[in-house]
Design a protein around this motif. Structure first.
Motif, PDB file in Angstrom:
ATOM      1  N   ASP A 132       0.807  -1.220   0.000  1.00 57.84           N
ATOM      2  CA  ASP A 132       0.000   0.000   0.000  1.00 57.84           C
ATOM      3  C   ASP A 132       0.841   1.272   0.000  1.00 57.84           C
ATOM      4  O   ASP A 132       0.296   2.371   0.067  1.00 57.84           O
ATOM      5  CB  ASP A 132      -0.933   0.002   1.222  1.00 57.84           C
ATOM      6  N   PHE A 133       2.156   1.136  -0.049  1.00 54.98           N
ATOM      7  CA  PHE A 133       3.021   2.311   0.017  1.00 54.98           C
ATOM      8  C   PHE A 133       3.690   2.548  -1.335  1.00 54.98           C
ATOM      9  O   PHE A 133       3.566   1.737  -2.244  1.00 54.98           O
ATOM     10  CB  PHE A 133       4.055   2.138   1.130  1.00 54.98           C
ATOM     11  N   SER A 134       4.391   3.673  -1.443  1.00 53.04           N
ATOM     12  CA  SER A 134       5.020   3.979  -2.729  1.00 53.04           C
ATOM     13  C   SER A 134       6.268   4.819  -2.545  1.00 53.04           C
ATOM     14  O   SER A 134       6.462   5.442  -1.500  1.00 53.04           O
ATOM     15  CB  SER A 134       4.041   4.753  -3.621  1.00 53.04           C
ATOM     16  N   SER A 135       7.090   4.817  -3.589  1.00 57.43           N
ATOM     17  CA  SER A 135       8.189   5.768  -3.708  1.00 57.43           C
ATOM     18  C   SER A 135       8.022   6.456  -5.050  1.00 57.43           C
ATOM     19  O   SER A 135       7.430   5.886  -5.969  1.00 57.43           O
ATOM     20  CB  SER A 135       9.541   5.040  -3.667  1.00 57.43           C
ATOM     21  N   GLY A 136       8.505   7.687  -5.150  1.00 53.17           N
ATOM     22  CA  GLY A 136       8.329   8.425  -6.400  1.00 53.17           C
ATOM     23  C   GLY A 136       9.556   9.247  -6.723  1.00 53.17           C
ATOM     24  O   GLY A 136      10.200   9.791  -5.821  1.00 53.17           O
ATOM     25  N   ASP A 137       9.867   9.300  -8.003  1.00 50.07           N
ATOM     26  CA  ASP A 137      11.015  10.090  -8.429  1.00 50.07           C
ATOM     27  C   ASP A 137      10.567  10.982  -9.581  1.00 50.07           C
ATOM     28  O   ASP A 137      10.147  10.461 -10.625  1.00 50.07           O
ATOM     29  CB  ASP A 137      12.130   9.136  -8.873  1.00 50.07           C
ATOM     30  N   TRP A 138      10.581  12.299  -9.389  1.00 46.62           N
ATOM     31  CA  TRP A 138      10.249  13.242 -10.465  1.00 46.62           C
ATOM     32  C   TRP A 138      11.592  13.690 -11.055  1.00 46.62           C
ATOM     33  O   TRP A 138      12.242  14.595 -10.530  1.00 46.62           O
ATOM     34  CB  TRP A 138       9.413  14.393  -9.906  1.00 46.62           C
ATOM     35  N   HIS A 139      12.013  12.999 -12.107  1.00 47.51           N
ATOM     36  CA  HIS A 139      13.381  13.109 -12.619  1.00 47.51           C
ATOM     37  C   HIS A 139      13.761  14.549 -12.963  1.00 47.51           C
ATOM     38  O   HIS A 139      12.995  15.263 -13.603  1.00 47.51           O
ATOM     39  CB  HIS A 139      13.550  12.227 -13.860  1.00 47.51           C
ATOM     40  N   GLU A 140      14.952  14.936 -12.557  1.00 48.64           N
ATOM     41  CA  GLU A 140      15.541  16.258 -12.842  1.00 48.64           C
ATOM     42  C   GLU A 140      14.815  17.405 -12.145  1.00 48.64           C
ATOM     43  O   GLU A 140      15.084  18.563 -12.430  1.00 48.64           O
ATOM     44  CB  GLU A 140      15.603  16.555 -14.361  1.00 48.64           C
ATOM     45  N   SER A 141      13.870  17.101 -11.231  1.00 45.54           N
ATOM     46  CA  SER A 141      13.189  18.194 -10.533  1.00 45.54           C
ATOM     47  C   SER A 141      13.870  18.502  -9.200  1.00 45.54           C
ATOM     48  O   SER A 141      13.638  19.553  -8.607  1.00 45.54           O
ATOM     49  CB  SER A 141      11.722  17.824 -10.258  1.00 45.54           C
ATOM     50  N   GLY A 142      14.676  17.554  -8.710  1.00 47.73           N
ATOM     51  CA  GLY A 142      15.274  17.707  -7.382  1.00 47.73           C
ATOM     52  C   GLY A 142      14.354  17.227  -6.263  1.00 47.73           C
ATOM     53  O   GLY A 142      14.682  17.368  -5.085  1.00 47.73           O
ATOM     54  N   PHE A 143      13.193  16.649  -6.632  1.00 47.99           N
ATOM     55  CA  PHE A 143      12.237  16.180  -5.625  1.00 47.99           C
ATOM     56  C   PHE A 143      11.937  14.692  -5.829  1.00 47.99           C
ATOM     57  O   PHE A 143      11.713  14.250  -6.965  1.00 47.99           O
ATOM     58  CB  PHE A 143      10.910  16.939  -5.730  1.00 47.99           C
ATOM     59  N   ALA A 144      11.908  13.950  -4.720  1.00 46.50           N
ATOM     60  CA  ALA A 144      11.548  12.533  -4.756  1.00 46.50           C
ATOM     61  C   ALA A 144      10.971  12.157  -3.400  1.00 46.50           C
ATOM     62  O   ALA A 144      11.119  12.915  -2.438  1.00 46.50           O
ATOM     63  CB  ALA A 144      12.784  11.679  -5.051  1.00 46.50           C
ATOM     64  N   TRP A 145      10.267  11.039  -3.326  1.00 53.27           N
ATOM     65  CA  TRP A 145       9.915  10.500  -2.013  1.00 53.27           C
ATOM     66  C   TRP A 145      10.220   9.021  -1.979  1.00 53.27           C
ATOM     67  O   TRP A 145      10.247   8.360  -3.022  1.00 53.27           O
ATOM     68  CB  TRP A 145       8.460  10.804  -1.645  1.00 53.27           C
ATOM     69  N   ARG A 146      10.500   8.548  -0.766  1.00 51.07           N
ATOM     70  CA  ARG A 146      10.840   7.136  -0.560  1.00 51.07           C
ATOM     71  C   ARG A 146       9.994   6.606   0.560  1.00 51.07           C
ATOM     72  O   ARG A 146       9.732   7.308   1.535  1.00 51.07           O
ATOM     73  CB  ARG A 146      12.299   7.003  -0.102  1.00 51.07           C
ATOM     74  N   TYR A 147       9.613   5.351   0.444  1.00 50.71           N
ATOM     75  CA  TYR A 147       8.987   4.680   1.580  1.00 50.71           C
ATOM     76  C   TYR A 147       9.891   3.534   2.016  1.00 50.71           C
ATOM     77  O   TYR A 147      10.390   2.772   1.192  1.00 50.71           O
ATOM     78  CB  TYR A 147       7.609   4.115   1.216  1.00 50.71           C
ATOM     79  N   ALA A 148      10.114   3.425   3.314  1.00 54.07           N
ATOM     80  CA  ALA A 148      10.829   2.274   3.884  1.00 54.07           C
ATOM     81  C   ALA A 148      10.076   1.860   5.143  1.00 54.07           C
ATOM     82  O   ALA A 148       9.623   2.718   5.906  1.00 54.07           O
ATOM     83  CB  ALA A 148      12.262   2.649   4.214  1.00 54.07           C
ATOM     84  N   PRO A 149       9.886   0.542   5.357  1.00 57.80           N
ATOM     85  CA  PRO A 149       9.062   0.079   6.479  1.00 57.80           C
ATOM     86  C   PRO A 149       9.486   0.661   7.831  1.00 57.80           C
ATOM     87  O   PRO A 149       8.630   0.982   8.657  1.00 57.80           O
ATOM     88  CB  PRO A 149       9.249  -1.437   6.443  1.00 57.80           C
ATOM     89  N   ASN A 150      10.765   0.829   8.061  1.00 58.20           N
ATOM     90  CA  ASN A 150      11.196   1.307   9.380  1.00 58.20           C
ATOM     91  C   ASN A 150      11.099   2.819   9.543  1.00 58.20           C
ATOM     92  O   ASN A 150      10.795   3.313  10.629  1.00 58.20           O
ATOM     93  CB  ASN A 150      12.638   0.878   9.659  1.00 58.20           C
ATOM     94  N   SER A 151      11.347   3.556   8.471  1.00 55.25           N
ATOM     95  CA  SER A 151      11.410   5.018   8.616  1.00 55.25           C
ATOM     96  C   SER A 151      10.191   5.720   8.047  1.00 55.25           C
ATOM     97  O   SER A 151      10.067   6.935   8.146  1.00 55.25           O
ATOM     98  CB  SER A 151      12.684   5.538   7.946  1.00 55.25           C
ATOM     99  N   GLY A 152       9.253   4.997   7.424  1.00 57.38           N
ATOM    100  CA  GLY A 152       8.059   5.630   6.866  1.00 57.38           C
ATOM    101  C   GLY A 152       8.369   6.328   5.552  1.00 57.38           C
ATOM    102  O   GLY A 152       9.259   5.922   4.807  1.00 57.38           O
ATOM    103  N   TYR A 153       7.602   7.381   5.278  1.00 60.98           N
ATOM    104  CA  TYR A 153       7.823   8.159   4.065  1.00 60.98           C
ATOM    105  C   TYR A 153       8.868   9.230   4.324  1.00 60.98           C
ATOM    106  O   TYR A 153       8.921   9.812   5.416  1.00 60.98           O
ATOM    107  CB  TYR A 153       6.534   8.859   3.629  1.00 60.98           C
ATOM    108  N   GLU A 154       9.650   9.535   3.292  1.00 63.66           N
ATOM    109  CA  GLU A 154      10.585  10.645   3.387  1.00 63.66           C
ATOM    110  C   GLU A 154      10.622  11.365   2.043  1.00 63.66           C
ATOM    111  O   GLU A 154      10.824  10.728   1.007  1.00 63.66           O
ATOM    112  CB  GLU A 154      11.977  10.139   3.749  1.00 63.66           C
TER     113      GLU A 154
END
Ligand SMILES: *[C@@H]1O[C@H](CO)[C@@H](O)[C@H](O)[C@H]1NC(C)=O
Ligand SMILES: *[C@@H]1O[C@H](CO)[C@@H](O)[C@H](O)[C@H]1NC(C)=O
Ligand SMILES: *[C@@H]1O[C@H](CO)[C@@H](O)[C@H](O)[C@H]1NC(C)=O
Ligand SMILES: *[C@@H]1O[C@H](CO)[C@@H](O)[C@H](O)[C@H]1NC(C)=O
Ligand SMILES: *[C@@H]1O[C@H](CO)[C@@H](O)[C@H](O)[C@H]1NC(C)=O
Ligand SMILES: *[C@@H]1O[C@H](CO)[C@@H](O)[C@H](O)[C@H]1NC(C)=O
Ligand SMILES: *[C@@H]1O[C@H](CO)[C@@H](O)[C@H](O)[C@H]1NC(C)=O
Ligand SMILES: *[C@@H]1O[C@H](CO)[C@@H](O)[C@H](O)[C@H]1NC(C)=O
Length: 373
Positions: A132-154
């Protein structure tokens, strides 16, 4: 990899462990609009809460990943909002005509109320789902998000053009939900006519740690993440809406009140405590949200102006009911005269049966649309 004019879905791994299936999928989203019909998803399935729900993105489609944090320090006005878009600008009310389909927008408010807005554009986007979680990379924008089970979203930011660098962390503290129920397969995920909504993180312990033009912006607060989507422009179906989230005492809550153009009101009520759901419902009597104070005409028109606050009655089932007063503290974004986003304070009373149990205070971040004249 940039795929022009097409949407590709690559199944990376899909395996069953006993009764439990875990799927990870990678979605590549190009920066060009498609001329093809956009397929939209309004019933949940195994693809997960945070997966893309519209493909391809044509001239009337949008599918966004939205994140925010409001400071829980009563003396601070600090907040942060980041939105990752896959959208046609013509699908979004009030948006300036643009050929950008993959913008990332960020609104930051310093503790003293000073505001910063920045926007960058990606040349392609990749969303990877993990359950149910996701990570996203908006290439060349300098913005991304990551999900990891221990640290949540970042959210990870390194955007020299906007002079913003750092991270925003979201450690979930409330279970995900859809408009009418918990995050499970087969749920209705249409919050109002032609508008999809999935709330992966209704409340999170968040830490904002950014450097903005050499100035530190660092605070802790109540975080939130959802996504919404459609293959039709929002104005085709919406007259007005109130949406927001907050935290008060041990309760996390999310409200949605959507008034369709034909006068039908759609609602969604959510509350959780100790990381379990008390209510996740779209029944008409599950929640009532109405403006209070100045400009509190209901339904609001675009000429009405923003209200001083809202009164929310939220049915918590066996736990009782919450009466909440939300008061605007700071407006943090606006598209005059149709849209405002604000942070505010909440006072609330929990009532069980005839007994008023507890008075509490908290914070909220919320918005309203009023599209009809
Ligand atoms: C996008 O696709 C939807 C669904 O087929 C369709 O209703 C809409 O008209 C399309 N928009 C454009 C601009 O082609
Ligand atoms: C988008 O618009 C800008 C400015 O109007 C133009 O320079 C650019 O070539 C356009 N990009 C695409 C992909 O059409
Ligand atoms: C508010 O805080 C920001 C960031 O620290 C600072 O740049 C700005 O000068 C402050 N504004 C006022 C009016 O104090
Ligand atoms: C940073 O400062 C520069 C120069 O004053 C300004 O142009 C830019 O908009 C600022 N960026 C942000 C994110 O405030
Ligand atoms: C999508 O949802 C976010 C937060 O719920 C809200 O700020 C935004 O206005 C919504 N946009 C559309 C087009 O529905
Ligand atoms: C508005 O449209 C919805 C969906 O088509 C329908 O169920 C509802 O009855 C309509 N409401 C009114 C007041 O016409
Ligand atoms: C009420 O609306 C008026 C007109 O738009 C505006 O000037 C005023 O600030 C609004 N009141 C509040 C509490 O925002
Ligand atoms: C909410 O506001 C109303 C009207 O001002 C007031 O009567 C009520 O006591 C308030 N409730 C809470 C929980 O603050």
């Amino acid at each position: 990899m940039v795929l022009i004019g097409s949407f590709s879905l690559r199944l990376l791994a899909s395996f069953a462990v006993f009764a439990c299936a875990t799927a990870s999928e990678i979605y590549h989203i190009p920066s060009t609009l498609s001329d093809a019909p956009s397929n939209v998803q309004f019933t949940s399935d195994s693809r997960g809460v945070d997966a893309p729900k519209v493909h391809p993105i044509n001239g009337s489609a949008f599918d966004w990943w939205y994140f925010d944090v409001v400071s829980t320090d009563p003396g601070s006005s600090a907040s942060a909002v980041v939105v990752f878009y896959t959208a046609s600008s013509t699908s979004i009310p009030g948006a300036a005509p643009s050929n950008m389909t993959l913008p990332v927008q960020i609104w930051l408010t310093f503790p003293n109320g000073t505001q910063v807005f920045a926007e960058t554009q990606a040349d392609a986007a990749t969303v990877t789902t993990d359950g149910d979680f996701s990570s996203g990379d908006w290439h060349e924008s300098g913005f991304a998000w990551r999900y990891a089970p221990n640290s949540g979203y970042e959210i990870l930011i390194d955007a020299p053009d906007s002079q913003i660098k750092g991270s925003i962390n979201f450690q979930p503290r409330a279970p995900a939900h859809y408009p009418c129920g918990p995050a499970r397969r087969g749920e209705n995920i249409e919050v109002g006519p032609q508008l999809g909504w999935a709330n992966a993180v209704p409340d999170a312990a968040s830490t904002v740690d950014l450097i903005v033009n050499e100035t530190k912006l660092s605070f802790k607060g109540a975080g939130y993440h959802d996504k919404n989507w459609s293959n039709q422009p929002l104005v085709t179906n919406l007259a007005s809406w109130y949406w927001g989230h907050g935290r008060i005492g041990p309760y996390s809550f999310v409200w949605f009140d959507f008034l369709a153009l034909n006068g039908t009101e759609y609602v969604s009520a959510y509350a959780s405590k100790d990381d379990s759901i008390l209510v996740a419902s779209c029944q008409p009597d599950s929640i009532r949200v109405r403006p209070t104070g100045q400009n509190s005409t209901y339904p609001p028109l675009s000429s009405t102006g923003p209200p001083s606050g809202y009164h929310i009655s939220l049915d918590l089932g066996r736990e009782g009911s919450l009466e909440l007063n939300v008061t605007v503290a700071a407006q943090i974004a606006a598209i005059p005269p149709i849209y405002t986003r604000s942070t505010g304070r909440v006072t609330g009373v929990l009532t069980t049966g005839a007994h008023t149990v507890e008075e509490m205070t908290g914070v909220a971040l919320f918005e309203q649309f009023a599209l009809t004249e």
